[in-house]
Structures are given as structure tokens and as C-alpha cells.
Scaffold this motif. Structure first.
Motif, PDB file in Angstrom:
ATOM      1  N   UNK A 127      -2.920  -4.374  -5.582  1.00  0.00           N
ATOM      2  CA  UNK A 127      -3.047  -3.991  -4.174  1.00  0.00           C
ATOM      3  C   UNK A 127      -2.633  -2.558  -3.878  1.00  0.00           C
ATOM      4  N   UNK A 128      -1.778  -1.958  -4.727  1.00  0.00           N
ATOM      5  CA  UNK A 128      -1.234  -0.633  -4.386  1.00  0.00           C
ATOM      6  C   UNK A 128      -1.292   0.402  -5.509  1.00  0.00           C
ATOM      7  N   UNK A 129      -1.685  -0.004  -6.717  1.00  0.00           N
ATOM      8  CA  UNK A 129      -1.677   0.888  -7.876  1.00  0.00           C
ATOM      9  C   UNK A 129      -0.254   1.253  -8.307  1.00  0.00           C
ATOM     10  N   UNK A 130       0.744   0.563  -7.793  1.00  0.00           N
ATOM     11  CA  UNK A 130       2.137   0.801  -8.178  1.00  0.00           C
ATOM     12  C   UNK A 130       2.530  -0.290  -9.166  1.00  0.00           C
ATOM     13  N   UNK A 153      -5.890  -1.028  -3.033  1.00  0.00           N
ATOM     14  CA  UNK A 153      -6.776  -1.781  -3.913  1.00  0.00           C
ATOM     15  C   UNK A 153      -7.915  -2.377  -3.102  1.00  0.00           C
ATOM     16  N   UNK A 154      -8.761  -3.206  -3.732  1.00  0.00           N
ATOM     17  CA  UNK A 154      -9.962  -3.726  -3.068  1.00  0.00           C
ATOM     18  C   UNK A 154      -9.710  -4.662  -1.873  1.00  0.00           C
ATOM     19  N   UNK A 155      -8.524  -5.251  -1.757  1.00  0.00           N
ATOM     20  CA  UNK A 155      -8.225  -6.161  -0.649  1.00  0.00           C
ATOM     21  C   UNK A 155      -7.380  -5.498   0.431  1.00  0.00           C
ATOM     22  N   UNK A 156      -7.213  -4.181   0.324  1.00  0.00           N
ATOM     23  CA  UNK A 156      -6.277  -3.450   1.176  1.00  0.00           C
ATOM     24  C   UNK A 156      -6.994  -2.277   1.842  1.00  0.00           C
ATOM     25  N   UNK A 157      -6.771  -2.100   3.155  1.00  0.00           N
ATOM     26  CA  UNK A 157      -7.351  -0.967   3.869  1.00  0.00           C
ATOM     27  C   UNK A 157      -6.612   0.328   3.572  1.00  0.00           C
ATOM     28  N   UNK A 158      -5.288   0.246   3.594  1.00  0.00           N
ATOM     29  CA  UNK A 158      -4.455   1.422   3.350  1.00  0.00           C
ATOM     30  C   UNK A 158      -3.059   0.954   2.965  1.00  0.00           C
ATOM     31  N   UNK A 159      -2.276   1.867   2.435  1.00  0.00           N
ATOM     32  CA  UNK A 159      -0.878   1.590   2.096  1.00  0.00           C
ATOM     33  C   UNK A 159      -0.015   2.653   2.763  1.00  0.00           C
ATOM     34  N   UNK A 160       1.251   2.328   2.980  1.00  0.00           N
ATOM     35  CA  UNK A 160       2.143   3.304   3.590  1.00  0.00           C
ATOM     36  C   UNK A 160       3.597   2.923   3.421  1.00  0.00           C
ATOM     37  N   UNK A 161       4.444   3.923   3.464  1.00  0.00           N
ATOM     38  CA  UNK A 161       5.891   3.733   3.411  1.00  0.00           C
ATOM     39  C   UNK A 161       6.418   3.717   4.847  1.00  0.00           C
TER      40      UNK A 161
END
Length: 177
Positions: free
Chosen positions: A93-96, A138-146
Motif C-alpha cells: 500500500x505504501x512502498x515502505x 499502491x494500487x488500492x490507495x489514492x495517496x499517502x501522507x504523514x
């Protein structure tokens, strides 16, 4: 075993009836002479927390909760420990990436979705110093953020419940150590 209430036996296709077992009515297949047990789906997730930047959150692009914010997580796979599932879901989901051995158990809860699905979710937390990779959706996620708790509260973003509670516990776990 089924996740959702079944109408027909998943083994033989016979219409299910009911029988009383362990003080409850249960679905029953007369042809197979067996109870069709209904069980929750195991899930696992992980909060990556950096006391300077906040916790890493994902904005969902799939149901349930499209557009709402969560910690990375999802369904466990067969022959996968909860820790490995949490680490895998985080990477997807986040590449982390994190080593499952670096995860601390944070909580576990049960959840009933509106569609009749029951979930048991195990939550983990890890300090960001143990994580590698640049966060990207990732493919199921619009964006990521802290986000810190104050930053999220000041925004117009909304959590997919009960991720708000897990977020607060994860933040407290890392920042008060």
C-alpha cells in the motif's frame, strides 16, 4: 467455514437449515451432517510512526471507505503470520518496508462491517527509523501522507473507523517511550 452467512452448503450445494449448537442457532447441512461455521476474517495492519513527521496514513481507493484515511493493512494470507501480513500490506500500500520482527503488537479488535462481514484485526506499530522506502500509493490507495494527531484533526480528512483509535494508540506508543 464461511465469512458471510451462506444459503447453500459450500461442499455439496444443499440448501442450509439451522441447528442449535453451543447455545446458538447455527447453519447446518443435513446432507453432509455438519455445521457450517461462520468465522471472522483475520486482518493485520501497521502504523509507521516518526515523532517529527507523524504517522504514515493511506487514503483508500477501494471499499470499504473510499476516500477515507487508514493505517496500512488488510487480509492475512494462508500460512502467513499477522506480523508478516502487516509488513506485506504496508509494502503493497505504501512502498515502505519493515522487518516483521521489528513490529510491536499494539492492539486487536473485532469489527462488523455493514455487509455482514466480521473482521479480527491485529495492529502493530513500528518507529520510522526501522522502515525503508519512499512512501508512494499502491494500487488500492489514492495517496499517502504523514500526519500528527493535531495536523489530522485540523484537516478536513476523515478516518475509516476505528483507524482513528489505532492511530492515537500508535502515536502515543512511539512518542511516549
Amino acid at each position: 467455514m464461511t465469512t458471510y452467512e451462506a444459503t447453500y452448503c459450500p461442499r455439496c450445494g444443499t440448501e442450509l437449515g439451522t441447528t442449535h449448537v453451543d447455545g446458538r442457532d447455527r447453519q447446518y447441512c443435513a446432507s453432509c451432517d455438519r455445521v457450517e461455521w461462520r468465522n471472522p476474517v483475520p486482518c493485520a495492519g501497521v502504523a509507521v510512526v516518526d515523532p517529527e513527521r507523524g504517522a504514515l496514513l493511506t487514503r483508500r481507493d477501494v471499499e470499504p471507505g473510499v476516500g477515507k484515511w487508514t493505517l496500512a493493512g488488510g487480509h492475512m494470507e494462508v500460512e502467513e503470520s499477522p506480523e508478516r501480513a502487516a509488513a506485506r500490506e504496508l509494502a503493497e500500500e505504501t512502498n515502505v518496508r519493515v522487518d516483521p520482527e521489528d513490529l510491536d503488537l499494539l492492539d486487536a479488535y473485532t469489527l462488523t462491517r455493514g455487509d455482514g462481514k466480521y473482521v479480527v484485526s491485529m495492529g502493530y506499530v513500528v518507529h520510522a527509523r526501522h522502515a525503508t522506502g519512499t512512501p508512494e500509493p499502491g494500487p488500492e490507495v489514492q495517496t499517502v501522507g504523514w500526519f500528527t494527531p493535531d495536523e489530522f484533526a485540523a484537516s478536513d480528512h476523515r478516518y475509516l473507523e476505528p483507524h482513528d483509535q489505532r492511530f492515537e494508540r500508535a502515536w502515543t506508543h512511539v512518542t511516549e517511550d
